[in-house]
Design an enzyme around this catalytic site. Sequence first.
Site, PDB file in Angstrom:
ATOM      1  N   SER A   1       0.856  -1.186   0.000  1.00  0.00           N
ATOM      2  CA  SER A   1       0.000   0.000   0.000  1.00  0.00           C
ATOM      3  C   SER A   1       0.889   1.232   0.000  1.00  0.00           C
ATOM      4  CB  SER A   1      -0.900   0.011   1.244  1.00  0.00           C
ATOM      5  OG  SER A   1      -1.589   1.246   1.363  1.00  0.00           O
TER       6      SER A   1
ATOM      7  N   TYR B   1      -1.604  -0.546  10.572  1.00  0.00           N
ATOM      8  CA  TYR B   1      -1.859  -0.936   9.186  1.00  0.00           C
ATOM      9  C   TYR B   1      -0.668  -0.592   8.297  1.00  0.00           C
ATOM     10  CZ  TYR B   1      -3.831  -0.998   4.496  1.00  0.00           C
ATOM     11  OH  TYR B   1      -4.053  -1.249   3.163  1.00  0.00           O
TER      12      TYR B   1
END
Length: 264
Positions: free
Chosen positions: A144, A157
């Site tokens: 990501s 995350y």
Amino acid sequence: MSDSLRNKVVIVTGASSGIGRSVALESAGRGATVILLARRKDKLERIAAEAHELSGAPAYAFVTDMSESEEIDATFTEIVKVTKHVDYLVNCAGFGQFGNFIEMNRRVITSMFQVNVLGLMYFTRLIGRLMMDQKSGQIVNFGSIAGKVPTVKSAAYSASKAAVIQFSNVLRLELKPFGVKVMTVNPGPVYTNFFNIADKSGHYVENVQKFMLDPDDVAWQVVHYFGSSKRELNLPLSLALAAKLYNLFPTIGDELSIKFASRK
């Protein structure tokens, strides 16, 4: 649609929704035999049926919780019963939850790492062995942009995705002598169910609308690079540039992130 992946086998984790679903159907649309993994049996079987209709080739659905090593082992055993050759592994399974790190439930943090990192690594290890033996294949891991550019309320995350990125970088070097390629895909925000869990308030989605990606567009680009030597795909271009600038000017990057990129 084309036959560019006819007689190729594509494994997709997290295939019941979002980017995983789109990658599965994009691959099937090009003639691939797809092997789909996810937790939700009803959705997974529907997508497998849709994939078979698109390709005319087999489409297999294996209900698997990527946080459970025993389930991963069991699924791998079933996979080698239906195919001895795997051309592409696309690891899409993962989830996130936003919040101030100090206040986050430790079970949520642990679960994120079990799914996003450890499950991915463990399954990749099993499929990677097959690819090493056959001297070919490509592993595509979803990181990501969050693993490259820090924003508040995403510490756990972002850390999990940074781990995926670095794992992929090292794995690329280890598998290169065996003819196996590794590509990391680092998208920004995508229109998926991800934010139903990650951002229950909806504020973050509202603030990043102009950067939101369509999962079908992401899937098209991923499949487009099947078989290539591309090491990293960062999307969209604007956030890919932001990631590069952050590495060059981290102090300024921190200030800009706090001001513009941390609106959760």
